[in-house]
Design a protein around this motif. Structure first.
Motif, PDB file in Angstrom:
ATOM      1  N   UNK A  44       9.860  -4.890 -11.079  1.00  0.00           N
ATOM      2  CA  UNK A  44       8.835  -5.436 -10.213  1.00  0.00           C
ATOM      3  C   UNK A  44       9.040  -5.238  -8.973  1.00  0.00           C
ATOM      4  N   UNK A  45       7.934  -4.869  -8.122  1.00  0.00           N
ATOM      5  CA  UNK A  45       8.067  -4.726  -6.473  1.00  0.00           C
ATOM      6  C   UNK A  45       7.078  -5.680  -5.952  1.00  0.00           C
ATOM      7  N   UNK A  46       7.764  -6.440  -5.215  1.00  0.00           N
ATOM      8  CA  UNK A  46       6.925  -7.630  -4.512  1.00  0.00           C
ATOM      9  C   UNK A  46       6.739  -7.386  -3.105  1.00  0.00           C
ATOM     10  N   UNK A  47       5.629  -7.409  -2.533  1.00  0.00           N
ATOM     11  CA  UNK A  47       5.333  -7.337  -1.126  1.00  0.00           C
ATOM     12  C   UNK A  47       4.320  -8.185  -0.701  1.00  0.00           C
ATOM     13  N   UNK A  48       4.197  -8.405   0.755  1.00  0.00           N
ATOM     14  CA  UNK A  48       3.240  -9.115   1.317  1.00  0.00           C
ATOM     15  C   UNK A  48       2.025  -8.758   0.889  1.00  0.00           C
ATOM     16  N   UNK A  49       1.095  -9.533   0.984  1.00  0.00           N
ATOM     17  CA  UNK A  49      -0.393  -9.263   0.732  1.00  0.00           C
ATOM     18  C   UNK A  49      -0.685  -8.397   1.603  1.00  0.00           C
ATOM     19  N   UNK A  50      -1.795  -7.268   1.318  1.00  0.00           N
ATOM     20  CA  UNK A  50      -2.276  -6.307   2.272  1.00  0.00           C
ATOM     21  C   UNK A  50      -1.328  -5.676   3.112  1.00  0.00           C
ATOM     22  N   UNK A  51      -0.254  -5.202   2.664  1.00  0.00           N
ATOM     23  CA  UNK A  51       0.687  -4.680   3.636  1.00  0.00           C
ATOM     24  C   UNK A  51       0.673  -3.107   3.477  1.00  0.00           C
ATOM     25  N   UNK A 111       2.221  -8.026  -6.312  1.00  0.00           N
ATOM     26  CA  UNK A 111       3.258  -7.574  -7.448  1.00  0.00           C
ATOM     27  C   UNK A 111       2.820  -6.224  -7.868  1.00  0.00           C
ATOM     28  N   UNK A 112       3.885  -5.338  -8.147  1.00  0.00           N
ATOM     29  CA  UNK A 112       3.733  -4.116  -8.925  1.00  0.00           C
ATOM     30  C   UNK A 112       4.782  -4.136  -9.995  1.00  0.00           C
ATOM     31  N   UNK A 113       4.125  -4.018 -11.226  1.00  0.00           N
ATOM     32  CA  UNK A 113       5.219  -3.660 -12.108  1.00  0.00           C
ATOM     33  C   UNK A 113       5.351  -2.104 -12.764  1.00  0.00           C
ATOM     34  N   UNK A 114       6.350  -1.773 -13.056  1.00  0.00           N
ATOM     35  CA  UNK A 114       6.401  -0.579 -13.970  1.00  0.00           C
ATOM     36  C   UNK A 114       7.710  -0.604 -14.703  1.00  0.00           C
ATOM     37  N   UNK A 115       7.747   0.572 -15.417  1.00  0.00           N
ATOM     38  CA  UNK A 115       8.641   0.663 -16.590  1.00  0.00           C
ATOM     39  C   UNK A 115       9.714   1.998 -16.102  1.00  0.00           C
ATOM     40  N   UNK A 147      -0.863  -5.810  -8.992  1.00  0.00           N
ATOM     41  CA  UNK A 147      -1.637  -7.198  -8.816  1.00  0.00           C
ATOM     42  C   UNK A 147      -1.420  -7.465  -7.432  1.00  0.00           C
ATOM     43  N   UNK A 148      -2.551  -6.897  -6.724  1.00  0.00           N
ATOM     44  CA  UNK A 148      -2.690  -7.007  -5.304  1.00  0.00           C
ATOM     45  C   UNK A 148      -2.658  -8.526  -4.700  1.00  0.00           C
ATOM     46  N   UNK A 149      -3.592  -9.427  -5.621  1.00  0.00           N
ATOM     47  CA  UNK A 149      -3.788 -10.663  -5.262  1.00  0.00           C
ATOM     48  C   UNK A 149      -3.107 -11.483  -6.062  1.00  0.00           C
ATOM     49  N   UNK A 150      -2.063 -11.383  -6.639  1.00  0.00           N
ATOM     50  CA  UNK A 150      -1.152 -12.294  -7.462  1.00  0.00           C
ATOM     51  C   UNK A 150      -1.084 -13.559  -6.984  1.00  0.00           C
ATOM     52  N   UNK A 151      -0.995 -14.450  -7.856  1.00  0.00           N
ATOM     53  CA  UNK A 151      -0.853 -16.099  -7.724  1.00  0.00           C
ATOM     54  C   UNK A 151       0.502 -16.339  -7.227  1.00  0.00           C
ATOM     55  N   UNK A 152       1.260 -15.427  -7.403  1.00  0.00           N
ATOM     56  CA  UNK A 152       2.836 -15.601  -7.128  1.00  0.00           C
ATOM     57  C   UNK A 152       2.925 -16.087  -5.601  1.00  0.00           C
ATOM     58  N   UNK A 179       0.689  -1.220   0.106  1.00  0.00           N
ATOM     59  CA  UNK A 179       0.130  -0.074  -0.202  1.00  0.00           C
ATOM     60  C   UNK A 179       0.899   1.292   0.088  1.00  0.00           C
ATOM     61  N   UNK A 180       1.859   1.306   0.660  1.00  0.00           N
ATOM     62  CA  UNK A 180       2.710   2.464   0.734  1.00  0.00           C
ATOM     63  C   UNK A 180       3.565   2.718  -0.441  1.00  0.00           C
ATOM     64  N   UNK A 181       3.962   1.393  -0.927  1.00  0.00           N
ATOM     65  CA  UNK A 181       4.548   1.711  -2.416  1.00  0.00           C
ATOM     66  C   UNK A 181       3.708   2.170  -3.354  1.00  0.00           C
ATOM     67  N   UNK A 182       2.378   1.781  -3.512  1.00  0.00           N
ATOM     68  CA  UNK A 182       1.282   2.179  -4.311  1.00  0.00           C
ATOM     69  C   UNK A 182       1.209   3.708  -4.216  1.00  0.00           C
TER      70      UNK A 182
END
Length: 127
Positions: free
Chosen positions: A120-127, A108-112, A99-104, A83-86
């Motif tokens: 890619x930024x990866x984070x715990x679900x709902x954090x 996940x958050x992807x940007x260019x 992709x807050x509910x990614x099957x990974x 959430x803070x990253x978003x």
């Protein structure tokens, strides 16, 4: 047998070092670190114990021209809070694909970046 310990660094080609510095230093606020005096132009960043190396391509060319394609080459940074990253990306006006509910198994958050390198930024679900 090779005893692997960790990834030391990831290198990305960039067309314009000033534009890349503006994105990575000013917008994402990564920490620049000293770079040896190579003949090539570049910037190095610390990301925890690993490093990101940006190298200005001498012909001003990079490989990617497309939008985010997660099957394409990319690098991933683990962040503490989804959430803070978003919120930060929104404040900086940086477009992303969330992709807050990614099957990974994590959010996940992807940007260019300005040269269309995928981050890619990866984070715990709902954090």
């Amino acid at each position: 047998m090779i005893e692997f310990e960790h990834i030391h660094h990831v290198s990305l080609a960039v067309r314009d070092l000033a534009a890349a510095r503006s994105f990575y230093t000013d917008q994402l606020q990564l920490q620049e670190i000293e770079r040896p005096p190579f003949r090539s132009r570049g910037i190095w960043y610390a990301i925890g114990n690993q490093q990101l190396h940006l190298l200005e391509h001498p012909q001003g060319e990079t490989l990617r021209t497309k939008d985010v394609d997660t099957t394409d080459g990319h690098f991933a940074i683990w962040v503490r809070s989804y959430n803070e990253t978003i919120q930060w990306l929104d404040q900086q006006g940086i477009p992303y694909e969330a992709r807050p509910d990614s099957v990974a198994g994590f959010a996940q958050i992807f940007l260019l970046d300005p040269d269309r390198n995928i981050i890619e930024f990866g984070a715990p679900y709902s954090s």
